[in-house]
Design a protein around this motif. Structure first.
Motif, short mmCIF file in Angstrom:
data_model
loop_
_atom_site.label_atom_id
_atom_site.label_comp_id
_atom_site.label_asym_id
_atom_site.label_seq_id
_atom_site.Cartn_x
_atom_site.Cartn_y
_atom_site.Cartn_z
N ARG A 198 31.04 31.84 111.70
CA ARG A 198 30.26 31.10 112.71
C ARG A 198 29.84 32.03 113.85
O ARG A 198 28.71 31.95 114.33
CB ARG A 198 31.07 29.92 113.26
CG ARG A 198 31.24 28.80 112.28
CD ARG A 198 31.76 27.52 112.91
NE ARG A 198 32.60 27.65 114.06
CZ ARG A 198 33.93 27.52 114.08
NH1 ARG A 198 34.56 27.29 112.96
NH2 ARG A 198 34.60 27.64 115.19
N ASP A 199 30.76 32.90 114.26
CA ASP A 199 30.42 33.85 115.32
C ASP A 199 29.31 34.80 114.87
O ASP A 199 28.42 35.13 115.65
CB ASP A 199 31.67 34.65 115.74
CG ASP A 199 32.68 33.78 116.46
OD1 ASP A 199 32.30 32.70 116.98
OD2 ASP A 199 33.87 34.18 116.49
N ALA B 87 21.70 31.78 115.22
CA ALA B 87 21.84 30.40 114.76
C ALA B 87 22.22 29.49 115.92
O ALA B 87 23.05 29.85 116.76
CB ALA B 87 22.89 30.31 113.66
N THR B 88 21.62 28.32 115.95
CA THR B 88 21.95 27.36 117.00
C THR B 88 23.19 26.56 116.60
O THR B 88 23.60 26.54 115.44
CB THR B 88 20.78 26.38 117.23
OG1 THR B 88 20.59 25.63 116.03
CG2 THR B 88 19.51 27.11 117.62
N GLU B 89 23.76 25.89 117.59
CA GLU B 89 24.93 25.05 117.33
C GLU B 89 24.57 23.90 116.38
O GLU B 89 25.36 23.53 115.53
CB GLU B 89 25.47 24.50 118.66
CG GLU B 89 26.89 24.05 118.61
CD GLU B 89 27.88 25.17 118.30
OE1 GLU B 89 28.87 24.87 117.62
OE2 GLU B 89 27.66 26.32 118.70
N LEU C 135 26.99 34.09 112.61
CA LEU C 135 25.75 33.30 112.60
C LEU C 135 25.19 33.13 114.01
O LEU C 135 23.98 33.22 114.22
CB LEU C 135 25.99 31.92 111.97
CG LEU C 135 26.14 31.89 110.45
CD1 LEU C 135 26.55 30.48 109.98
CD2 LEU C 135 24.84 32.31 109.79
N ARG C 136 26.06 32.91 114.99
CA ARG C 136 25.60 32.78 116.37
C ARG C 136 24.98 34.08 116.86
O ARG C 136 23.97 34.08 117.57
CB ARG C 136 26.75 32.36 117.28
CG ARG C 136 27.11 30.91 117.18
CD ARG C 136 28.13 30.50 118.26
NE ARG C 136 28.65 29.19 117.97
CZ ARG C 136 29.84 28.94 117.45
NH1 ARG C 136 30.68 29.93 117.17
NH2 ARG C 136 30.22 27.71 117.21
N ALA C 137 25.60 35.20 116.50
CA ALA C 137 25.09 36.51 116.91
C ALA C 137 23.72 36.77 116.27
O ALA C 137 22.89 37.48 116.85
CB ALA C 137 26.07 37.62 116.52
N ILE D 162 24.59 25.18 112.79
CA ILE D 162 25.95 25.36 112.28
C ILE D 162 26.59 24.01 111.96
O ILE D 162 27.24 23.85 110.92
CB ILE D 162 26.79 26.16 113.30
CG1 ILE D 162 26.25 27.59 113.39
CG2 ILE D 162 28.27 26.17 112.92
CD1 ILE D 162 26.85 28.43 114.49
N ARG E 287 35.65 30.58 111.29
CA ARG E 287 35.36 30.90 112.69
C ARG E 287 34.60 32.24 112.81
O ARG E 287 33.61 32.33 113.53
CB ARG E 287 36.65 30.96 113.50
CG ARG E 287 36.38 31.31 114.96
CD ARG E 287 37.62 31.31 115.79
NE ARG E 287 37.93 29.91 116.09
CZ ARG E 287 39.10 29.51 116.52
NH1 ARG E 287 40.07 30.37 116.71
NH2 ARG E 287 39.31 28.25 116.79
#
Length: 168
Positions: free
Chosen positions: A69-70, A77-79, A72-74, A82, A66
């Motif tokens: 993933r956060d 990265a798009t959903e 990568l989003r920051a 991921i 988790r």
């Protein structure tokens, strides 16, 4: 075999009936073909049950990653990106397990085919060892079914887990 049978029939005449191995033991060969498909479907059931370990492994991986993933989003990265990462992880698990299983299965089949380690106690059959024949179509079918199950379970698991990650 068909040409040899026809030549023998012509040589011996109509008073003799020339039959091949499969015609002589037709019930045995029918039984072997039915047994082949029965074993395929039993193995498919075992594969389906074993594939649920992929669901567990991917679920735990998604939960444990988790924070990553956060991050990568920051970083932008798009959903979809991921999801692709986790799906490929599931595909890799399936590919590795399927490859090992296929290698072991082909090896054991070839050993049985050439060495006849598993014997049949019945003396009335043409062979005293359990008959095995390795066919390319059978291998292709096993690979295709394994890949389809792995792809489906991986995709569904990742989609469901990431969609419902707020409940985790």
């Amino acid at each position: 075999p068909a040409r040899t049978k026809a030549a023998l029939q012509e040589l011996l005449g109509e008073e003799f009936e020339v039959v091949g191995r499969e015609e002589l033991r037709a019930s045995f060969y029918r039984l072997v073909k039915l047994e082949k498909w029965g074993i395929f479907f039993i193995s498919l059931l075992v594969l389906l049950i074993a594939s649920f370990s992929i669901v567990g492994a991917l679920s735990m991986l998604i939960i444990e990653k988790r924070a990553e993933r956060d991050t990568l989003r920051a970083l932008g990265a798009t959903e979809h990106f991921i999801r692709t990462i986790f799906c490929r992880e599931g595909y890799l698990i399936c590919l590795l397990g399927g490859g090992i299983g296929l290698a072991v299965g082909v090896t054991l089949s070839l050993v049985q085919q050439h060495l006849g380690l598993i014997r049949m106690p019945v003396e009335t059959f043409l062979s005293n060892s359990y008959p095995v024949a390795l066919h390319g179509f059978d291998l292709l079918l096993v690979v295709a079914v394994t890949a389809l199950i792995g792809w489906g379970l991986s995709t569904l698991t990742v989609h469901h887990m990431l969609k419902n990650e707020t409940r985790i």
